[in-house]
Design a protein around this motif. Structure first.
Motif, mmCIF file in Angstrom:
data_model
loop_
_atom_site.group_PDB
_atom_site.id
_atom_site.type_symbol
_atom_site.label_atom_id
_atom_site.label_comp_id
_atom_site.label_asym_id
_atom_site.label_seq_id
_atom_site.Cartn_x
_atom_site.Cartn_y
_atom_site.Cartn_z
ATOM 1 N N VAL A 51 0.835 -1.202 0.000
ATOM 2 C CA VAL A 51 0.000 0.000 0.000
ATOM 3 C C VAL A 51 0.873 1.257 0.000
ATOM 4 O O VAL A 51 0.585 2.238 -0.705
ATOM 5 C CB VAL A 51 -0.957 -0.012 1.213
ATOM 6 N N TYR A 52 1.949 1.241 0.786
ATOM 7 C CA TYR A 52 2.809 2.432 0.888
ATOM 8 C C TYR A 52 3.485 2.746 -0.447
ATOM 9 O O TYR A 52 3.612 3.922 -0.827
ATOM 10 C CB TYR A 52 3.856 2.210 1.971
ATOM 11 N N LEU A 53 3.916 1.719 -1.167
ATOM 12 C CA LEU A 53 4.574 1.954 -2.460
ATOM 13 C C LEU A 53 3.610 2.534 -3.494
ATOM 14 O O LEU A 53 4.030 3.228 -4.425
ATOM 15 C CB LEU A 53 5.191 0.641 -2.972
ATOM 16 N N ASP A 54 2.313 2.262 -3.339
ATOM 17 C CA ASP A 54 1.318 2.768 -4.288
ATOM 18 C C ASP A 54 0.338 3.713 -3.566
ATOM 19 O O ASP A 54 -0.850 3.757 -3.868
ATOM 20 C CB ASP A 54 0.559 1.599 -4.909
ATOM 21 N N ASP A 56 -0.166 6.813 -3.697
ATOM 22 C CA ASP A 56 -0.828 7.858 -4.493
ATOM 23 C C ASP A 56 -2.120 7.368 -5.125
ATOM 24 O O ASP A 56 -2.938 8.187 -5.591
ATOM 25 C CB ASP A 56 0.122 8.367 -5.590
ATOM 26 N N GLY A 57 -2.305 6.066 -5.174
ATOM 27 C CA GLY A 57 -3.521 5.519 -5.770
ATOM 28 C C GLY A 57 -4.660 5.379 -4.783
ATOM 29 O O GLY A 57 -5.687 4.768 -5.110
ATOM 30 N N TYR A 58 -4.472 5.868 -3.540
ATOM 31 C CA TYR A 58 -5.508 5.757 -2.508
ATOM 32 C C TYR A 58 -5.995 7.144 -2.112
ATOM 33 O O TYR A 58 -5.268 8.144 -2.203
ATOM 34 C CB TYR A 58 -4.953 5.029 -1.269
ATOM 35 N N ARG A 59 -7.225 7.225 -1.648
ATOM 36 C CA ARG A 59 -7.816 8.494 -1.237
ATOM 37 C C ARG A 59 -8.180 8.418 0.235
ATOM 38 O O ARG A 59 -8.855 7.483 0.682
ATOM 39 C CB ARG A 59 -9.066 8.810 -2.059
ATOM 40 N N ASP A 60 -7.723 9.424 0.982
ATOM 41 C CA ASP A 60 -8.028 9.528 2.404
ATOM 42 C C ASP A 60 -9.233 10.445 2.583
ATOM 43 O O ASP A 60 -9.421 11.405 1.823
ATOM 44 C CB ASP A 60 -6.817 10.099 3.144
ATOM 45 N N ALA A 61 -10.061 10.155 3.589
ATOM 46 C CA ALA A 61 -11.229 10.989 3.846
ATOM 47 C C ALA A 61 -10.837 12.429 4.159
ATOM 48 O O ALA A 61 -11.606 13.366 3.901
ATOM 49 C CB ALA A 61 -12.058 10.403 4.994
ATOM 50 N N SER A 67 0.032 8.837 4.789
ATOM 51 C CA SER A 67 1.329 8.718 5.453
ATOM 52 C C SER A 67 1.622 7.235 5.677
ATOM 53 O O SER A 67 0.774 6.370 5.412
ATOM 54 C CB SER A 67 1.306 9.469 6.785
ATOM 55 N N PHE A 68 2.803 6.963 6.205
ATOM 56 C CA PHE A 68 3.143 5.556 6.487
ATOM 57 C C PHE A 68 2.194 4.975 7.530
ATOM 58 O O PHE A 68 1.770 3.825 7.433
ATOM 59 C CB PHE A 68 4.592 5.452 6.961
ATOM 60 N N MET A 69 1.843 5.794 8.539
ATOM 61 C CA MET A 69 0.909 5.313 9.559
ATOM 62 C C MET A 69 -0.463 5.055 8.964
ATOM 63 O O MET A 69 -1.161 4.105 9.360
ATOM 64 C CB MET A 69 0.802 6.332 10.694
ATOM 65 N N ASP A 70 -0.873 5.896 7.986
ATOM 66 C CA ASP A 70 -2.141 5.641 7.304
ATOM 67 C C ASP A 70 -2.113 4.301 6.578
ATOM 68 O O ASP A 70 -3.117 3.570 6.537
ATOM 69 C CB ASP A 70 -2.440 6.767 6.314
ATOM 70 N N CYS A 71 -0.944 3.953 5.978
ATOM 71 C CA CYS A 71 -0.814 2.663 5.277
ATOM 72 C C CYS A 71 -0.911 1.502 6.255
ATOM 73 O O CYS A 71 -1.537 0.471 5.957
ATOM 74 C CB CYS A 71 0.517 2.612 4.523
ATOM 75 N N VAL A 72 -0.285 1.667 7.434
ATOM 76 C CA VAL A 72 -0.391 0.622 8.461
ATOM 77 C C VAL A 72 -1.850 0.469 8.898
ATOM 78 O O VAL A 72 -2.367 -0.644 9.053
ATOM 79 C CB VAL A 72 0.510 0.960 9.670
ATOM 80 N N TYR A 84 -13.392 0.295 7.468
ATOM 81 C CA TYR A 84 -14.183 1.481 7.806
ATOM 82 C C TYR A 84 -14.523 2.317 6.570
ATOM 83 O O TYR A 84 -15.503 3.057 6.570
ATOM 84 C CB TYR A 84 -13.423 2.357 8.816
ATOM 85 N N GLY A 85 -13.740 2.260 5.519
ATOM 86 C CA GLY A 85 -14.045 2.994 4.306
ATOM 87 C C GLY A 85 -13.503 4.400 4.251
ATOM 88 O O GLY A 85 -13.785 5.137 3.295
ATOM 89 N N ASP A 86 -12.747 4.821 5.291
ATOM 90 C CA ASP A 86 -12.198 6.166 5.267
ATOM 91 C C ASP A 86 -10.991 6.277 4.350
ATOM 92 O O ASP A 86 -10.597 7.374 3.965
ATOM 93 C CB ASP A 86 -11.833 6.625 6.679
ATOM 94 N N ILE A 87 -10.369 5.140 4.005
ATOM 95 C CA ILE A 87 -9.284 5.112 3.016
ATOM 96 C C ILE A 87 -9.687 4.111 1.945
ATOM 97 O O ILE A 87 -9.981 2.951 2.243
ATOM 98 C CB ILE A 87 -7.941 4.713 3.656
ATOM 99 N N THR A 88 -9.723 4.563 0.698
ATOM 100 C CA THR A 88 -10.181 3.691 -0.389
ATOM 101 C C THR A 88 -9.229 3.772 -1.568
ATOM 102 O O THR A 88 -8.637 4.831 -1.829
ATOM 103 C CB THR A 88 -11.582 4.101 -0.862
ATOM 104 N N PRO A 89 -9.043 2.639 -2.285
ATOM 105 C CA PRO A 89 -8.243 2.682 -3.517
ATOM 106 C C PRO A 89 -9.054 3.334 -4.641
ATOM 107 O O PRO A 89 -10.215 2.985 -4.872
ATOM 108 C CB PRO A 89 -7.965 1.207 -3.798
ATOM 109 N N VAL A 90 -8.418 4.288 -5.359
ATOM 110 C CA VAL A 90 -9.135 4.994 -6.414
ATOM 111 C C VAL A 90 -8.523 4.761 -7.792
ATOM 112 O O VAL A 90 -9.236 4.773 -8.802
ATOM 113 C CB VAL A 90 -9.187 6.510 -6.113
ATOM 114 N N SER A 91 -7.219 4.547 -7.849
ATOM 115 C CA SER A 91 -6.585 4.307 -9.145
ATOM 116 C C SER A 91 -6.786 2.855 -9.566
ATOM 117 O O SER A 91 -7.054 1.974 -8.740
ATOM 118 C CB SER A 91 -5.087 4.637 -9.078
ATOM 119 N N GLU A 92 -6.667 2.604 -10.857
ATOM 120 C CA GLU A 92 -6.833 1.240 -11.371
ATOM 121 C C GLU A 92 -5.757 0.303 -10.828
ATOM 122 O O GLU A 92 -6.028 -0.858 -10.521
ATOM 123 C CB GLU A 92 -6.790 1.255 -12.899
#
Length: 352
Positions: A51-54, A56-61, A67-72, A84-92
């Motif tokens: 997740v951390y390497l990609d 930029d393809g995720y959207r935070d609420a 951040s790295f902690m967000d990825c964890v 919870y749905g507060d972080i979602t993948p948006v890129s293909e």
């Protein structure tokens, strides 16, 4: 149940996992839990890095990026199926990674932490795989039918000759006996040795030797008959309680027959007036320590000589499958291809 369905030889390997038991290494519950936790942490760390390497393809609420902690956080709630749905993948690419990588990691995570039932199924599948591999490779092994006092002693003797535990198969109907054999690293088969399909599953047709250590003489006769039919060239040795049944075992196909009751009776009688002789006999038939009776090939330098003049204490010469005692005229001179029956020193005198 039909007769055909009851035949063990007609069952698939996974159905034999409860009949044949391959030896297992015993792992403590604490070690098993630690191992599961380690694998869970590995799966979590792998998800975090992916997740951390990609990121930029995720959207935070919050819209401030990951951040790295967000990825964890995302990896933790995703693998635990909380979501919870507060972080979602948006890129293909992020969504593809979630489908192909995160989802399998989620399944692995659940199997590791909540997989008690799945572990049982996995163990049965693993046993079936090990069984299939063992049956395809096993050759020249030893089958011991009956794991009572006689059977256990026979196994100890075979192991002392350098045979590996996985090359010994124990057949018995008593599950307690089979568990004791499995604890020694032996392959076990649950069933009656009087049934040909049980002996086939134990690999008797490909066995080097079959030890018949049944508790009843009539069972020993039937087991010997069945084993000889399946393995015409195998060495079959059987134990009987009464001497009057020896000829039945030999007619059934046993190469060697040991009369357990008479042998014990002779030792008991000898012990009343020559107890030291009994001690020596016990020492000779106990292969783990002291002295033991063994058999070996003759050396090139020994050909033509007399077995009485060797440094080893020779008891007899085996020539063409026949034993000649050391005092027999045929054993006056050692010939090429002979084997010597001699007394071997297992442990030094001061250690025995």
């Amino acid at each position: 149940m039909s007769r055909l369905a009851d035949r063990l030889t007609d069952r698939p390997y996974h159905a034999l996992a409860g009949v044949i038991r391959m030896p297992e290494q015993v792992v403590s519950p604490v070690a098993s839990i630690i191992r599961r936790v380690i694998w869970a942490i590995v799966a979590l760390l792998a998800a975090v890095m992916i997740v951390y390497l990609d990121r930029d393809g995720y959207r935070d609420a919050n819209g401030d990026g990951l951040s790295f902690m967000d990825c964890v956080y995302y990896a933790t709630v995703s693998l635990s199926t909380t979501g919870y749905g507060d972080i979602t993948p948006v890129s293909e690419s992020a969504r593809l990674v979630n489908i192909l990588v995160i989802t399998p990691l989620r399944v692995l995570f659940l199997i590791v932490l909540v997989g008690t039932t799945l572990a049982v199924l996995t163990e049965r599948s693993r046993q079936a795989f090990k069984l299939q591999r063992w049956r395809s490779k096993v050759r020249d092994h030893v089958v011991v039918v009956g794991f009572g006092t006689k059977g256990r002693s026979a196994v100890r003797s075979v192991l002392s000759d350098g045979v590996q535990p996985e090359q010994i198969v124990v057949v018995d109907t008593d599950q307690t006996m089979l568990e004791a054999a499995s604890a020694q690293g032996l392959v076990t088969v649950h069933g009656s040795g009087t049934r040909s399909d049980v002996l086939r599953v134990a690999g008797v047709p490909r066995a080097r030797a079959v030890v018949v250590a049944a508790s009843r003489d009539d069972s020993a006769v039937l087991i010997t008959l069945t084993a000889r039919e399946l393995a015409p060239k195998s060495q079959i040795v059987a134990a009987v309680r009464e001497a009057e049944n020896v000829h039945l075992l030999r007619q059934s196909g046993a190469n060697q027959v040991v009369v357990s009751s008479e042998t014990a009776g002779r030792l008991l009688g000898m012990a009343t007036h020559t107890p030291t002789v009994v001690d020596m006999v016990e020492d000779l038939i106990t292969p783990e320590s002291g002295l033991a009776i063994a058999e070996r090939d003759v050396e090139q330098s020994e050909i033509g000589g007399s077995p009485r003049h060797l440094s080893d204490i020779v008891l007899g010469v085996v020539r063409g499958g026949k034993l000649y005692r050391v005092d027999h005229p045929e054993s006056d001179a050692i010939e090429a291809g002979d084997r010597l029956l001699y007394v071997k020193k297992v442990t030094p005198a001061d250690e025995s």
